[in-house]
Design an enzyme around this catalytic site. Structure first.
Site, mmCIF file in Angstrom:
data_model
loop_
_atom_site.group_PDB
_atom_site.id
_atom_site.type_symbol
_atom_site.label_atom_id
_atom_site.label_comp_id
_atom_site.label_asym_id
_atom_site.label_seq_id
_atom_site.Cartn_x
_atom_site.Cartn_y
_atom_site.Cartn_z
ATOM 1 N N THR A 10 40.079 31.914 47.131
ATOM 2 C CA THR A 10 38.914 32.314 46.350
ATOM 3 C C THR A 10 39.424 32.766 44.996
ATOM 4 O O THR A 10 40.588 33.144 44.848
ATOM 5 C CB THR A 10 38.105 33.458 47.003
ATOM 6 N N SER A 11 38.544 32.744 44.020
ATOM 7 C CA SER A 11 38.943 33.087 42.658
ATOM 8 C C SER A 11 39.083 34.588 42.446
ATOM 9 O O SER A 11 39.900 35.025 41.661
ATOM 10 C CB SER A 11 37.928 32.529 41.659
ATOM 11 N N THR A 12 38.266 35.365 43.138
ATOM 12 C CA THR A 12 38.294 36.809 42.917
ATOM 13 C C THR A 12 38.237 37.547 44.246
ATOM 14 O O THR A 12 37.813 37.006 45.262
ATOM 15 C CB THR A 12 37.097 37.275 42.060
ATOM 16 N N GLN A 15 34.836 37.816 46.268
ATOM 17 C CA GLN A 15 34.299 36.720 47.064
ATOM 18 C C GLN A 15 34.762 36.811 48.521
ATOM 19 O O GLN A 15 35.217 35.850 49.109
ATOM 20 C CB GLN A 15 34.708 35.374 46.456
ATOM 21 N N VAL A 39 43.211 34.094 44.019
ATOM 22 C CA VAL A 39 43.629 33.910 42.635
ATOM 23 C C VAL A 39 42.757 32.850 41.993
ATOM 24 O O VAL A 39 42.223 31.974 42.662
ATOM 25 C CB VAL A 39 45.108 33.481 42.507
#
Length: 183
Positions: A10-12, A15, A39
């Site tokens: 996941t990006s953050t 999430q 990341v």
């Protein structure tokens, strides 16, 4: 048959639900070894690198969605080529894609080609929009922040400060410092 290895990203850290859903889907797909990280796709992805090192011939590499794996067509090509040289099958769950089949390989190549085409169209539209805005006097481009700080760069250099520290202090790129200094 080799191991079934999964990768979740996941990006953050916010999430959490999406991350947990990926993990559940991968476990349901039979993943026995899971690499996961939180990341951005543009940042370094050390767990993806570890997964690539871990994979052996006959293994399956499973992700839930294509965008969890690759950040661009070039990235997708690089990853799939590495998997192919290792003799590893790629499975993308939400697309029901499996590169162990001729149809799966074809679909992956088509998807990659379409994504590249979309990217090129978007860039062309962007260039056309910029050209139109320039003609109308509405576009001036990004302000050259580093050049405006050239005198400060030279002064800090004269004071014996190194390029990396100058870049940090002035919040400009290290390459901009070198460009200003002519090195």
């Amino acid at each position: 048959m080799g191991a079934i290895v999964g990768y979740a990203r996941t990006s953050t850290t916010e999430q959490v639900a999406g991350f947990a859903a990926q993990q559940r889907m991968l476990e349901a797909a039979g993943v026995t070894k899971l690499f996961s990280e939180r990341v951005s796709s543009v940042a370094a992805r050390p767990e993806l690198d570890r997964a690539m090192e871990y994979l052996r011939e006959g293994d399956q590499f499973v992700v839930t969605k294509l965008d969890r794996l690759a950040r661009s067509v070039a990235d997708l090509v690089r990853i799939t080529e590495l998997l192919a040289t290792k003799g590893v099958v790629l499975k993308i769950l939400d697309m029901n894609l499996d590169t162990s089949t001729p149809t799966g390989k074809l679909m992956l190549n088509l998807i990659g080609s379409i994504a590249q085409f979309e990217r090129e169209l978007m860039l062309e539209r962007q260039r056309e929009g910029i050209a139109k805005a320039k003609v109308e006097g509405k576009y001036r481009g990004r302000a050259p922040t580093a050049r405006a700080k050239a005198d400060e760069v030279r002064k800090l250099t004269d004071d014996g400060i190194g390029p990396m520290e100058i870049a940090r202090r002035l919040d400009i790129g290290r390459s901009s410092v070198y460009r200003i200094l002519g090195t």
